[in-house]
Scaffold this active site. Structure first.
Site, PDB file in Angstrom:
ATOM      1  CD  GLU A   1      -3.020  -1.137   2.146  1.00  7.31           C
ATOM      2  OE1 GLU A   1      -4.137  -1.587   1.848  1.00  7.31           O
ATOM      3  OE2 GLU A   1      -2.744  -0.743   3.289  1.00  7.31           O
TER       4      GLU A   1
ATOM      5  CB  CYS B   1       3.221   7.296   3.253  1.00  5.02           C
ATOM      6  SG  CYS B   1       3.704   6.056   4.461  1.00  5.02           S
TER       7      CYS B   1
ATOM      8  CB  CYS C   1       6.596  -5.736   8.436  1.00  4.90           C
ATOM      9  SG  CYS C   1       7.942  -4.914   9.319  1.00  4.90           S
TER      10      CYS C   1
ATOM     11  CB  CYS D   1       0.916   6.118  11.566  1.00  5.00           C
ATOM     12  SG  CYS D   1       1.638   7.601  10.950  1.00  5.00           S
TER      13      CYS D   1
ATOM     14  CB  CYS E   1       5.272  -2.986  16.040  1.00  7.61           C
ATOM     15  SG  CYS E   1       6.979  -2.707  15.529  1.00  7.61           S
TER      16      CYS E   1
ATOM     17  CB  CYS F   1       2.255  -1.824  13.499  1.00  9.50           C
ATOM     18  SG  CYS F   1       2.384  -1.502  11.732  1.00  9.50           S
TER      19      CYS F   1
END
Ligand code: SAH
Length: 354
Positions: A94, A109, A116, A338, A120, A123
């Site tokens: 994205e 961004c 990933c 975010c 976290c 996230c």
């Protein structure tokens, strides 16, 4: 895309020169290809009309000019637009277009990995299956495609989409240099921000190479004994080491470093954490802190109230002696803010929030 064929996009000028030489083409062709891609924004070899048919045929036979494929587009009430791109069959990322309220700043961004490897706890990207690093051309093509769709140019690029940029160091830095290059995107180094969850090996490499780009560390917890409970990266790269590296950054590069801090009530807010954060800010000194209220709702945690944010931020402002920026979270209604990039939705749809 044919395997192992030379990809013209995402190459430094020197690499294109070497490639042109290997095909027996004149050296100036390399610069024409480079500028054709980033300045003229050609999307196929057919558009290189100053090249003879023979040259074009030679390039077509020996190189590819791929594009990532647009899947979904979501448009927020606040003007933020989120795009899903298929970079290769079965691999999606994205990318977010974020215009500021006054329209002066237009940020893209971008993602650096498909998913990933970090996990976290706050996230959403961490929930996805990790499917590998993006190549430099796939990183840059996010910008070329978004700018074509929105018919505008970005003033700022942030490597804050999916993935951990320090885990794809070479492709990320190569992309940043092409963004910065006067014959490339010609964006000032201070308009390009690379962010890490705290992979110190990558930060050290960045310092040693004296990279000119803005740099941010997602700090997110000021307590060395508690940071691992929300960020598993802290097991391998503990907070003390990370802060030592941040200090090295400010001293050796003589530049400001940014700390990002997701505010999560009962996890990393409150007086004790504020005090610890103040100590960190004072010890690094040349830093600023961007605080962001928790955006995601899949966790057991909630978003802080205005009062909680106000109290935390006022304390930091009063005591830390460094700039504290309370960041807005554009694009929350389209899961574009975010920590929210997690490929939700159906393919090929375009949704406009009103
Ligand atoms: N892996 C890199 C690049 C991603 S940047 C890094 O961690 O820096 C993504 C930013 O969004 C990070 O600063 C992260 O701390 C922040 N973030 C992640 N989840 C969030 C959430 N739920 N709410 C607000 N910010 C979040």
């Amino acid at each position: 895309m044919k395997e192992d064929i030379f990809v013209l996009k995402g190459k430094r000028l020197a690499e294109l020169q070497e490639f042109c030489a290997s095909l027996g083409l004149e050296p100036y062709r390399a610069k024409q290809i480079y500028q054709g891609i980033y300045k003229n924004r050609y999307s196929s070899l057919e558009q290189f009309t100053t090249f003879s048919k023979e040259v074009r045929e030679k390039l077509k036979a020996n190189a590819s000019f791929p594009e990532i494929q647009l899947g979904r587009e979501l448009i927020s009430k606040d003007g933020t637009r989120k795009f899903t791109f298929e970079v290769e069959p079965g691999k999606e990322v994205e990318t977010v277009w974020i215009p500021s309220g006054d329209g002066d700043r237009k940020t893209i961004c971008i993602s650096s990995q498909v998913g990933c490897t970090l996990n976290c706890a706050f996230c959403a990207t961490g929930l996805l299956e990790y499917k590998g690093n993006l190549q430099t051309w796939q990183i840059l093509d996010q910008i070329l495609q978004v700018e074509k769709i929105v018919q505008d140019r970005a003033t700022n690029i942030v490597f804050m989409g999916m993935g951990e940029p320090m885990h794809n160091y070479f492709s990320v830095l190569k992309a940043a240099h092409i963004l910065n290059d006067k014959d490339g995107f010609c964006l000032g180094a201070k308009r390009i921000t690379i962010s890490t969850a705290g992979v110190t090996t990558g930060i050290n490499r960045f310092i040693e190479n004296k990279e000119p780009f803005n740099f941010a560390i997602s700090l997110n917890h000021p307590n060395p004994n508690a940071r691992s409970s929300v960020m598993d990266v802290n097991d391998k790269h503990p907070l003390e080491k990370l802060l030592e590296t941040a200090r090295r950054f400010t001293q050796e590069l003589d530049r400001m470093i940014t700390f990002e801090y997701v505010m999560i009530p009962d996890v990393n807010m409150g007086r004790e954490n504020a005090e610890r954060l103040v100590k960190i800010a004072r010890s690094v000194n040349k830093c600023k802190i961007n605080v962001i209220p928790l955006n995601t709702d899949f966790t057991k945690w909630r978003r802080p109230t205005e009062e909680e944010v106000g109290e935390f931020v006022s304390y930091l402002r009063a005591k830390s002696g460094v700039p504290i920026l309370n960041r807005r979270s554009p694009g929350r209604d389209i899961n574009g803010a975010c920590g929210m990039l997690a490929l939700k939705g159906t393919r090929n749809e375009k949704i406009v929030q009103t």
